[in-house]
Write a protein that holds these residues in place. Structure first.
Motif, PDB file in Angstrom:
ATOM      1  N   ARG A  69       0.819  -1.210   0.000  1.00 55.53           N
ATOM      2  CA  ARG A  69       0.000   0.000   0.000  1.00 55.53           C
ATOM      3  C   ARG A  69       0.851   1.259   0.000  1.00 55.53           C
ATOM      4  NH1 ARG A  69      -3.165  -1.752   2.989  1.00 55.53           N
ATOM      5  NH2 ARG A  69      -4.861  -2.536   1.710  1.00 55.53           N
ATOM      6  N   SER A  73       0.547   4.026  -2.880  1.00 59.39           N
ATOM      7  CA  SER A  73       0.284   5.435  -2.540  1.00 59.39           C
ATOM      8  C   SER A  73       1.325   6.347  -3.158  1.00 59.39           C
ATOM      9  CB  SER A  73       0.329   5.661  -1.032  1.00 59.39           C
ATOM     10  OG  SER A  73      -0.672   4.981  -0.375  1.00 59.39           O
ATOM     11  N   ARG A  89      -8.778  12.587  -2.070  1.00 57.47           N
ATOM     12  CA  ARG A  89      -7.885  11.517  -1.679  1.00 57.47           C
ATOM     13  C   ARG A  89      -8.541  10.527  -0.720  1.00 57.47           C
ATOM     14  NH1 ARG A  89      -2.122  12.629   0.924  1.00 57.47           N
ATOM     15  NH2 ARG A  89      -2.911  11.364   2.620  1.00 57.47           N
ATOM     16  N   VAL A  90      -9.330  11.053   0.228  1.00 57.58           N
ATOM     17  CA  VAL A  90      -9.950  10.117   1.171  1.00 57.58           C
ATOM     18  C   VAL A  90     -10.995   9.248   0.459  1.00 57.58           C
ATOM     19  CG1 VAL A  90     -11.829  11.530   2.159  1.00 57.58           C
ATOM     20  CG2 VAL A  90     -10.667   9.854   3.579  1.00 57.58           C
ATOM     21  N   ASP A  93      -8.960   6.617  -1.211  1.00 54.90           N
ATOM     22  CA  ASP A  93      -8.493   5.657  -0.194  1.00 54.90           C
ATOM     23  C   ASP A  93      -9.607   4.693   0.213  1.00 54.90           C
ATOM     24  OD1 ASP A  93      -6.138   7.736   1.704  1.00 54.90           O
ATOM     25  OD2 ASP A  93      -5.799   6.273   0.110  1.00 54.90           O
ATOM     26  N   MET A  94     -10.810   5.220   0.425  1.00 55.22           N
ATOM     27  CA  MET A  94     -11.913   4.336   0.846  1.00 55.22           C
ATOM     28  C   MET A  94     -12.222   3.329  -0.252  1.00 55.22           C
ATOM     29  SD  MET A  94     -14.635   6.539   3.094  1.00 55.22           S
ATOM     30  CE  MET A  94     -14.961   7.900   1.993  1.00 55.22           C
ATOM     31  N   TYR A  95     -12.320   3.823  -1.490  1.00 58.61           N
ATOM     32  CA  TYR A  95     -12.669   2.921  -2.588  1.00 58.61           C
ATOM     33  C   TYR A  95     -11.600   1.849  -2.774  1.00 58.61           C
ATOM     34  CZ  TYR A  95     -15.999   6.645  -3.836  1.00 58.61           C
ATOM     35  OH  TYR A  95     -16.992   7.588  -3.824  1.00 58.61           O
ATOM     36  N   GLU A  97      -9.468   0.691  -0.572  1.00 64.48           N
ATOM     37  CA  GLU A  97      -9.489  -0.272   0.539  1.00 64.48           C
ATOM     38  C   GLU A  97     -10.570  -1.317   0.298  1.00 64.48           C
ATOM     39  OE1 GLU A  97      -7.574  -0.510   3.358  1.00 64.48           O
ATOM     40  OE2 GLU A  97      -6.316   1.173   2.758  1.00 64.48           O
ATOM     41  N   GLY A  98     -11.708  -0.883  -0.249  1.00 63.83           N
ATOM     42  CA  GLY A  98     -12.786  -1.825  -0.544  1.00 63.83           C
ATOM     43  C   GLY A  98     -12.347  -2.837  -1.601  1.00 63.83           C
ATOM     44  N   ASP A 101      -9.849  -5.253  -0.157  1.00 66.33           N
ATOM     45  CA  ASP A 101     -10.454  -6.322   0.645  1.00 66.33           C
ATOM     46  C   ASP A 101     -11.006  -7.414  -0.264  1.00 66.33           C
ATOM     47  OD1 ASP A 101     -11.858  -4.302   3.392  1.00 66.33           O
ATOM     48  OD2 ASP A 101      -9.847  -5.058   3.017  1.00 66.33           O
ATOM     49  N   TYR A 132     -19.469  -5.174  -2.525  1.00 64.56           N
ATOM     50  CA  TYR A 132     -18.534  -4.220  -3.145  1.00 64.56           C
ATOM     51  C   TYR A 132     -19.044  -3.605  -4.441  1.00 64.56           C
ATOM     52  CZ  TYR A 132     -15.434  -5.788   0.508  1.00 64.56           C
ATOM     53  OH  TYR A 132     -14.899  -6.069   1.741  1.00 64.56           O
TER      54      TYR A 132
END
Lengths: 223, 181
Positions: A69, A73, A89-90, A93-95, A97-98, A101, A132
């Motif tokens: 990661r 990044s 950016r956040v 980051d959320m997308y 991370e999904g 996973d 997802y």
């Protein structure tokens, strides 16, 4: 020294594949050193090249980077694929991370027993279609744009395309209930750098096979 | 509305603790809403506020943030806990004695407190809860621990009455299982 990033990993997808995707999407050429023997790995350990004794490792910009990661990044930020500000950016980051996973289930898959594989396959499809994909379908429907964030290509788009294709390899019609994702897949795949990566002869790695699993087990002494 | 970040999680460490540490280190006050029953979780899921139907979730700056790593990244960047440039930032994951020793400085990255220091302290303290003498052979980490614990915002977080959560109590396990499974 070529100046190109150099990737140290097995000759297969694993955790390095997302890095190959992102470098390719950014139009960055890279070299690869494939780990095929335990001795190669031990040499890397002895050289102190692996901060936490693990691969992936990427030599880039005078650094030996580890931790998938962190590497992703860095590449995203360096090549303007990380949004224009903190709020974009956040979201990225959320997308990411999904999708991470979701892809984690698939990365582990080749190492499971035949019996566990059957159960896990059902779990992967269920998570993809139930948890997802609906999120990304909704995001795309919400703003009507071709990209997930900020109306331009970002790390989140590259990562989602990678995840979609990986799940489709397990169930080819998995996008049937997701028209926006189907359009997304077509759009992003047609971006020149990504289209090139999807063609034969690129550095994209094939679906892991028994030989790949055996090599990883041998090199990492994972039994 | 108080304007303070609002943390949604169980009343325990889990995946929210690192976020509590970072907010505390940055001197940001926050509120907490605890998920205590399965119904609490279902209510959150049904209301559509959990992007992937999971907690942790942090309401802040008009957003409902999920995924602990994304939340930590956001807080770190917003509050200057991220290193001053890209090369420093890539080092934030680092977590090793050699990094401190070679560096010869008080902080892991650059010359100021970053999330790497906060997370390393968190991990050291958690490890010591399991094995109190775990730092016996690591004098550099011992002085790191002492120094970092003395930073005012962190010192405050380490005192009783702060939002810091205690180690997981096994007696809570049935209750937690009922919420998530």
């Amino acid at each position: 020294m070529s100046g190109k990033p150099k990737l140290y990993y097995f000759d297969g997808r694993g955790k390095m594949e997302s890095i190959r995707w992102l470098l390719s999407a950014a139009g960055i050429e890279f070299e690869e050193e494939f780990l095929t023997t335990r001795e190669q790995y031990e040499k890397l350990l002895q050289d102190g090249s692996l901060l936490f004794q693990q691969v992936p490792m990427v030599e880039m910009d005078g650094m030996k980077m580890v931790q998938t990661r962190a590497i992703l990044s860095y590449i995203a930020a360096k090549h303007n694929l990380y949004g224009k500000d903190l709020k974009e950016r956040v979201l990225i980051d959320m997308y990411v991370e999904g999708t991470d996973d979701l892809m984690a289930f698939i990365i582990k898959f080749p190492f499971l027993s035949a019996e566990d594989k059957e159960k896990e396959l059902a779990n992967i499809i269920e998570k993809a279609t139930g948890r997802y994909f609906p999120v990304y379908e909704k995001v795309l429907k919400g703003h009507g744009q071709n990209f997930l964030v900020g109306n331009r290509l970002s790390w989140a788009d590259v990562h989602l395309l990678e995840a979609i294709l990986m799940v489709e390899e397990k169930k080819s019609d998995v996008l049937s209930a997701f028209p926006r994702l189907q359009a997304f897949k077509a759009n992003i795949s047609s971006i020149p750098a990504i289209k090139k990566f999807l063609e034969p002869g690129s550095q994209r790695k094939p679906v892991p096979d028994d030989k790949y699993v055996e090599t990883v087990r041998k090199v990492l002494r994972m039994y | 509305m108080s304007g303070k970040p609002k943390l949604h999680y169980i009343n325990g460490r889990g995946r929210m603790e690192t976020i509590r540490w970072l907010l505390a280190a940055a001197g940001v006050e926050f509120e907490e809403v605890y998920v205590e029953t399965r119904d609490d979780l279902l209510r959150l899921q049904n209301s559509g506020v959990l992007m992937f139907q999971q907690v942790p979730m942090v309401e802040m700056d008009g957003m409902k943030l999920v995924q602990s790593r994304a939340i930590c990244n956001y807080i770190s960047a917003k509050h200057n806990l991220y290193g001053k440039d890209l090369k420093e930032r890539v080092l934030y994951c680092i977590n090793a004695t050699s990094a401190l020793k070679d560096h010869g400085k008080d902080f892991l990255v650059g010359n100021q407190l970053s999330r790497a220091d906060v997370q390393l302290l968190e991990i050291i303290l958690m490890a010591e809860e399991v094995k109190p003498d775990i730092l016996a052979k690591f004098p550099v980490l011992q002085s790191f621990k002492a120094r970092t614990s003395n930073i005012p915002t962190i010192k405050k977080f380490l005192q009783p009455g702060s939002p810091r959560k205690p180690p997981f109590d096994e007696k809570e396990l049935p209750k937690v299982l009922k919420i998530f499974y």
